[in-house]
Design a protein around this motif. Structure first.
Motif, short mmCIF file in Angstrom:
data_model
loop_
_atom_site.label_atom_id
_atom_site.label_comp_id
_atom_site.label_asym_id
_atom_site.label_seq_id
_atom_site.Cartn_x
_atom_site.Cartn_y
_atom_site.Cartn_z
N GLU A 105 40.97 55.81 55.09
CA GLU A 105 39.57 55.45 55.37
C GLU A 105 39.31 53.96 55.18
O GLU A 105 38.18 53.50 55.35
CB GLU A 105 38.64 56.26 54.47
CG GLU A 105 38.64 57.74 54.77
CD GLU A 105 37.92 58.56 53.71
OE1 GLU A 105 37.39 57.99 52.73
OE2 GLU A 105 37.89 59.80 53.86
N GLN A 160 43.94 60.09 51.70
CA GLN A 160 42.73 60.14 52.53
C GLN A 160 41.92 58.86 52.41
O GLN A 160 41.44 58.32 53.40
CB GLN A 160 41.87 61.34 52.13
CG GLN A 160 42.46 62.66 52.54
CD GLN A 160 41.67 63.85 51.99
OE1 GLN A 160 40.92 63.74 51.03
NE2 GLN A 160 41.87 65.01 52.61
N ARG A 161 41.77 58.36 51.20
CA ARG A 161 40.95 57.15 51.00
C ARG A 161 41.63 55.91 51.57
O ARG A 161 40.98 55.05 52.14
CB ARG A 161 40.61 56.95 49.52
CG ARG A 161 39.74 58.05 48.91
CD ARG A 161 38.54 58.41 49.79
NE ARG A 161 37.77 59.50 49.28
CZ ARG A 161 37.99 60.79 49.54
NH1 ARG A 161 38.99 61.17 50.29
NH2 ARG A 161 37.18 61.73 49.06
#
Length: 92
Positions: free
Chosen positions: A15, A11-12
Motif C-alpha cells: 500500500e 499488505q502495508r
C-alpha cells in the motif's frame, strides 16, 4: 485476530508504507499529547489502549485498528496488561 505480522507487513508495504514494526508498551504507560512526522496505520495485537485525538477518545482492543496522519496531535494510554500493536509508517 486472523492475520499474522508478516501478512500485515506485506499488505502495508504494498500500500506504499515504507516501514512496518511492532511496538510494545508497558502496563499503565501514559503518553501525553505529541505528534509524529509520519502517517501511521496500526493494528492492536495484544492488550488494550486508549487513543485520544482532539476531544475524541477510542478504547482499542486486540484486533482493532487505527490510523493517524502525520503531525496529528494525539495522546495514548495503555491498560493494566500493557499492549502491543503492529504499525506501518509512511515517512515524509
Amino acid at each position: 485476530m486472523n492475520t499474522t505480522f508478516d501478512t500485515f507487513r506485506q499488505q502495508r508495504l504494498a500500500e506504499g508504507f515504507d516501514e512496518v514494526l511492532e511496538r510494545e508498551w508497558a502496563p499503565l504507560t501514559v503518553l501525553d499529547t505529541h505528534t509524529h512526522p509520519f502517517a501511521a496505520n496500526a493494528l492492536v495485537s495484544r492488550g488494550e489502549m486508549w487513543l485520544t485525538v482532539g476531544e475524541h477518545t477510542r478504547h482499542l482492543l486486540a484486533g482493532d485498528t487505527f490510523e493517524l496522519d502525520a503531525n496529528v496531535p494525539h495522546a495514548e494510554r495503555y491498560g493494566t496488561e500493557g499492549a502491543a500493536y503492529w504499525v506501518a509508517r509512511r515517512n515524509a
